[in-house]
Design an enzyme around this catalytic site. Structure first.
Site, PDB file in Angstrom:
ATOM      1  N   CYS A 100       6.934   5.857   0.439  1.00  0.00           N
ATOM      2  CA  CYS A 100       5.952   6.938   0.536  1.00  0.00           C
ATOM      3  C   CYS A 100       6.461   7.987   1.512  1.00  0.00           C
ATOM      4  CB  CYS A 100       4.622   6.362   1.036  1.00  0.00           C
ATOM      5  SG  CYS A 100       3.333   7.590   1.214  1.00  0.00           S
ATOM      6  N   LEU A 101       6.314   9.258   1.138  1.00  0.00           N
ATOM      7  CA  LEU A 101       6.783  10.334   2.013  1.00  0.00           C
ATOM      8  C   LEU A 101       6.048  10.333   3.357  1.00  0.00           C
ATOM      9  CD1 LEU A 101       7.102  13.296  -0.530  1.00  0.00           C
ATOM     10  CD2 LEU A 101       8.930  11.866   0.399  1.00  0.00           C
ATOM     11  N   HIS A 142      -0.423   4.513  -6.897  1.00  0.00           N
ATOM     12  CA  HIS A 142      -0.058   4.836  -5.509  1.00  0.00           C
ATOM     13  C   HIS A 142      -0.685   6.166  -5.084  1.00  0.00           C
ATOM     14  CE1 HIS A 142       3.115   5.079  -2.175  1.00  0.00           C
ATOM     15  NE2 HIS A 142       2.582   6.279  -2.189  1.00  0.00           N
ATOM     16  N   HIS A 146      -4.029   7.313  -2.466  1.00  0.00           N
ATOM     17  CA  HIS A 146      -4.024   8.295  -1.366  1.00  0.00           C
ATOM     18  C   HIS A 146      -5.351   9.055  -1.304  1.00  0.00           C
ATOM     19  CE1 HIS A 146      -0.121   8.322   0.569  1.00  0.00           C
ATOM     20  NE2 HIS A 146       0.530   8.363  -0.582  1.00  0.00           N
TER      21      HIS A 146
HETATM   22 NI    NI Z   1       2.567   7.953  -0.878  1.00  0.00          NI
END
Ligand code: NI
Length: 184
Positions: A100-101, A142, A146
């Protein structure tokens, strides 16, 4: 286009629930383009609005982008999903190694539904439903997580999450040390 600045763990915004998008207008479409640009620049497969500090239910994804031998980036199939909602989940699940960034340079195996159906609005407000399986299903789950303030690390056991966060801390400390050695 503007590259937006990324929020990283432990920024509290990443654990807040995003609100439904009520009005789809030019400003919003511009913002979605900026999100996509940001995602490409940071080499992500997906990006959710809270990751750039906006608590609205919007995600961008490109699960088919490529990099050629010279490292040139090629767009695949960019997708913009407004108010995405999972309306079907398969019984079968799969494990996939996710990153994940917002949790830079880390990864871990997460269990996800193998197949899902997602209802969403596109940039014009038109409603669609897509079926996704395997990789695309994982990416969608994913990113939609968020919007509910859930990071992939929240799906891990306490022990695994603890180890991962320790590695993240260590990496950040090393980066900081490097910066002090070579001030610009
Ligand atoms: Ni992410």
């Amino acid at each position: 286009m503007t590259v937006l600045s990324l929020r990283e763990y432990p920024d509290p915004i990443l654990h807040q629930k995003a609100e439904k998008v009520e009005e789809i207008n030019d400003a919003l479409r511009q913002f979605l383009d900026d999100m996509l640009e940001t995602m490409y620049v940071d080499k992500g497969v997906g990006l959710a609005a809270p990751q750039v500090g906006v608590l609205k239910r919007m995600i961008v994804i490109d699960a088919e982008q490529e990099e050629d031998e010279d490292g040139h980036h090629k767009k695949g199939k960019p997708m913009f999903l407004i108010n995405p909602e999972i309306v079907y989940k398969s019984e079968e699940t799969i494990f996939f190694c996710e990153g994940c960034l917002s949790v830079p340079k880390q990864s871990a195996d997460v269990e996800r539904f193998q197949k899902i159906k997602v209802r969403y609005q596109d940039k014009t407000g038109t409603e669609h439903e897509i079926e996704a399986e395997d990789y695309l299903a994982v990416v969608l789950q994913h990113e939609i997580d968020h919007l509910d303030g859930i990071l992939y690390i929240d799906h891990l056991s306490r022990l695994k999450r603890g180890l991962l966060l320790k590695r993240l801390q260590k990496m950040r400390a090393e980066k900081e040390k490097e910066k002090q050695k070579n001030p610009q």
